[in-house]
Design an enzyme around this catalytic site. Sequence first.
Site, PDB file in Angstrom:
ATOM      1  N   ARG B  39      -1.865 -17.973 -50.417  1.00 49.92           N
ATOM      2  CA  ARG B  39      -1.616 -18.972 -51.083  1.00 49.92           C
ATOM      3  C   ARG B  39      -2.410 -20.477 -51.423  1.00 49.92           C
ATOM      4  NH1 ARG B  39       0.723 -19.463 -44.960  1.00 49.92           N
ATOM      5  NH2 ARG B  39      -1.404 -19.274 -44.487  1.00 49.92           N
ATOM      6  N   LYS B 148      -2.409  -1.700 -40.122  1.00 50.14           N
ATOM      7  CA  LYS B 148      -1.884  -1.051 -38.829  1.00 50.14           C
ATOM      8  C   LYS B 148      -1.799  -3.076 -38.046  1.00 50.14           C
ATOM      9  CE  LYS B 148      -5.375  -1.360 -35.358  1.00 50.14           C
ATOM     10  NZ  LYS B 148      -5.907  -1.610 -34.360  1.00 50.14           N
ATOM     11  N   ASP B 177      -5.448   3.390 -41.313  1.00 54.39           N
ATOM     12  CA  ASP B 177      -6.276   3.511 -40.100  1.00 54.39           C
ATOM     13  C   ASP B 177      -7.846   3.521 -40.458  1.00 54.39           C
ATOM     14  OD1 ASP B 177      -6.924   3.807 -37.663  1.00 54.39           O
ATOM     15  OD2 ASP B 177      -6.234   4.672 -37.014  1.00 54.39           O
ATOM     16  N   HIS B 178      -8.397   3.036 -40.200  1.00 53.23           N
ATOM     17  CA  HIS B 178      -9.458   2.619 -41.255  1.00 53.23           C
ATOM     18  C   HIS B 178     -10.640   3.683 -40.572  1.00 53.23           C
ATOM     19  CE1 HIS B 178     -10.419  -0.364 -37.871  1.00 53.23           C
ATOM     20  NE2 HIS B 178     -11.245   0.343 -38.123  1.00 53.23           N
ATOM     21  N   LYS B 182     -14.211   7.043 -41.062  1.00 53.31           N
ATOM     22  CA  LYS B 182     -15.222   7.273 -40.757  1.00 53.31           C
ATOM     23  C   LYS B 182     -15.872   8.395 -41.199  1.00 53.31           C
ATOM     24  CE  LYS B 182     -15.411   3.606 -37.661  1.00 53.31           C
ATOM     25  NZ  LYS B 182     -15.763   2.919 -38.201  1.00 53.31           N
ATOM     26  N   GLU B 216     -15.653  -0.432 -26.788  1.00 53.92           N
ATOM     27  CA  GLU B 216     -15.646  -1.892 -26.733  1.00 53.92           C
ATOM     28  C   GLU B 216     -17.296  -3.277 -26.677  1.00 53.92           C
ATOM     29  OE1 GLU B 216     -12.362  -2.879 -30.108  1.00 53.92           O
ATOM     30  OE2 GLU B 216     -11.918  -2.738 -28.377  1.00 53.92           O
ATOM     31  N   ASP B 235      -2.926  -1.283 -29.095  1.00 52.74           N
ATOM     32  CA  ASP B 235      -4.428  -1.603 -30.399  1.00 52.74           C
ATOM     33  C   ASP B 235      -4.720  -0.293 -30.560  1.00 52.74           C
ATOM     34  OD1 ASP B 235      -5.730  -3.679 -32.085  1.00 52.74           O
ATOM     35  OD2 ASP B 235      -7.473  -3.372 -30.774  1.00 52.74           O
ATOM     36  N   HIS B 240      -5.931   4.269 -33.581  1.00 55.75           N
ATOM     37  CA  HIS B 240      -7.537   5.108 -34.004  1.00 55.75           C
ATOM     38  C   HIS B 240      -7.246   6.331 -32.922  1.00 55.75           C
ATOM     39  CE1 HIS B 240      -7.770   1.936 -36.321  1.00 55.75           C
ATOM     40  NE2 HIS B 240      -7.849   0.976 -34.991  1.00 55.75           N
ATOM     41  N   LYS B 340     -12.287  -3.340 -23.423  1.00 51.53           N
ATOM     42  CA  LYS B 340     -13.027  -3.482 -24.171  1.00 51.53           C
ATOM     43  C   LYS B 340     -13.755  -4.757 -22.701  1.00 51.53           C
ATOM     44  CE  LYS B 340      -9.955  -6.377 -27.227  1.00 51.53           C
ATOM     45  NZ  LYS B 340     -10.992  -5.810 -28.565  1.00 51.53           N
TER      46      LYS B 340
END
Lengths: 384, 490
Positions: B39, B148, B177-178, B182, B216, B235, B240, B340
């Site tokens: 935008r 995702k 899905d990154h 890996k 994490e 998440d 994953h 987390k």
Amino acid sequence: VEDAVTHATEAGLTALPAVQVRGASVDGERIDPAAIEQELRRMRDDGDDAERSITRACMSNLIIYCDDQHSADAIPPELGTLVERHPARILLLVGEASSVAAGLAAEVSALCYLGTGGRQICAEHVRLAAAKGARRRLAPAARPLLIGDLPTALWWATPEPPPAGEIFQELSRMADQIVYDSVGWRDPARGVIAAADWSASSGTRRVSDLAWARLAPWRRLIAEAFDPARLPGGIEAIRDVEMEHGPHGLPQAWLLIGWLARCLGWRLTTGKMRPGVDIAWTFESQTGPVRVTVRRLPEGSPQIRDVKIRAVSPGLEMQATITLLDAARLALRIDGTMPSDNVVAMPPPSRALLLASQLSERSADPLFRDALATSRALARAVLT
Amino acid sequence: MVIFGGGGDLSRRKLIPALYNLALDGVLPAHFAVLGFGRTEVALEAFRASCRQNIDRYSRRPVQEPQWSDFEKKIHWMTGGIGDPASYVALREALEALEPTLGIPGNRVFYLSIPPSLIEPCVENLRAAGLVTEPDDASRFTRIIVEKPIGHDLESAKEINRGLARGLAESQIYRIDHYLGKETVQNIMVMRFANAIFEPLWNQKYVDHVQITVAEEEGVGTRAGYYEEAGALRDMVQNHILQVLCLTAMESPWSLTDDVIRDHKLEVLNCLRPILPSQVDDSVVRAQYGTGYHHGAEVPGYRREEKVKPESTTETYVALKCYIDNWRWAGVPFYIRTGKRLPKRASEIAVQFKEVPPILFNVDPEAPLEPNVLALRIQPDEGLSLRISAKLPGTKLRVHPVKMDFHYGSTFGDQSPEAYERLLLDVMAGDATLFMRRDAVEASWAWIMNILDGWQQKGDRWLPEYTAGSWGPLEADKLIQRDGRLWRTL
């Protein structure tokens, strides 16, 4: 750490220099474990060149906790010996470091020695020091630095018996093995009771007292003196045990009594303390009463100095005396039946060597567990 | 390649740096351009300058000359609205003008780095503007990459998939899905099927259990808006972790082609034993982080984070136990945990093998030998390790656990490409192996929905807390300890 480097150099070891961790200021608010790992890697890489190759050795994680900087400063000189026997990632945690103004400070170094073929073998050493009031931050800062899949031991290097407050609870939860040293406890009776109660509830974790490890040569000589093959009926005829120990050595003396009582099936009946004179207990054995007296010597090293065990029965009267001649020798003299007089070498076990030997053990030590349980009963008998 | 949301975070941090690294490696097609679509009114030179800055900041390799000058020419920008059909017409015209000058034969990849709610209108507008070729057009292709989360639940995932399917064939859709890009995730298959020693042991006869951990160390940070609606289960687990589980547990594929591998992964999802709403309390633990310490500094609990509701019941931690009901894995629990504010950033798959018999060296029931564990580290410090027992040097016979360790970095140097590099290249090459197929997305949502339904039925207003910087709540410890096992220390 500088002391450790000096010590390592004097001992013929080589040492990589201690370095401040990048990204973690001395009085910083943040200690980044990734920065510490990175620094450890960098140290390995820097030392690894064409002329010399560095082998990183690591059998365990070892967390060492000290209350203050003074006691922590005494640790690094011992680490060279320790890692040569038992290479480990060492996390030295300092509860209140006067050199740290606020928060935590981290420092990493490598302790290296020359192995066979001239290989340089290094163990990792991380020192995390907390400013006054920041002690609670140590355990969370140490947790990410543990190497997975390796055993973790906690050396509780303070004069407080376990369990000693929140930090002990947090650190011991990370460990498979907890090592402490009862020599030097300020209130031995309550300390022994607390440690024994905690140990009984510690599940399958191995618990070790360095004071108990120091008793090994004493136990060996007592066992040899009363070996049934050499002196049939000698054990059953024991009637009197006298023991002398140096200042702060009472828990060790109790462990030795506890070991004797458990091994020989003695049942505690009474205990009495004469302040400043001695402590006496009466046991009931299968063949009659046994009197045990423990006396504290006013000065000298804290360990047991002398043990006399008298055995009396029809046709047998003997006394075995085991005396600490000096730091390196024990004398065993037997009077009465089959007299003898022997002096045996007792290589002075440094804390580091004792600790290394404990770290290599994986199974719980049932003899120690039983001796500690009896020590607890001895302590309670005195207190009540 | 057109990046919708070209000025966004993902584009700046990951996509443009990934494309730049592909260019440095000389693997980008010679005839290539990337066009950012967003935008914001941005002059082309300004956009290129910001790309350069972001590459310097986020790329694994900094800007290098003369490669940057070459790459810079491939970067373009267009201002437009996702919901504005006229913008798509303008986009088509821009591409049609650009492509001939660069010798691009009309192959187009559209990266939809936009919120899920905009996916369907975006696809509709692409099709309406004539920007989507037919899937069987052999002369050129159109491929769409979608990020995702694919939905918030099963129904919304189906809705998104239906929306995609209205404008595109499944072969044109790449659900990214990154995690799957890996190196170590890709290495799972290599490790399993390129070595003779593991696969024979990879079953219920020898494996005691499997632990998958995605830890994490950061808190919710600036993602509270998204995270409050998602939580750890959506998440991390739904995408994953279930994908990693599939690669770990799938049967040996008979080919490396994308659909064969995706078929095998789907089989695992279909074999996952449902955790019925009534069983959720026995098999799943959720919790929120409370106040604690991170890197030695005090950090607030989740409910006190910025933009988090004080009464939030969004989970920041999930631990669960599940079973794969097939011949290979019958009775083998798979323990999954993610959260987390855990002590460190670490992801791994650990396969713990059964204990040796209680004879010879394993005779002390109070101190059994540590079982063998094969741990595949996904991040950081990618690699794998094997825990074995060895005799301690010395006159006594003492057994000690030791760790055989393989580090990607130590062996191969620092050569691992970023996940997005591999994945973007795969899209250009038409290899969908590492992308999720519609049926797999919906199967994983179907399995997750039982848990979400169970939580909803319970209507908890309070979740267990774990101290920030710890390895999770006591309830999670109990979950695994009930089975006589322990979570691993990573």
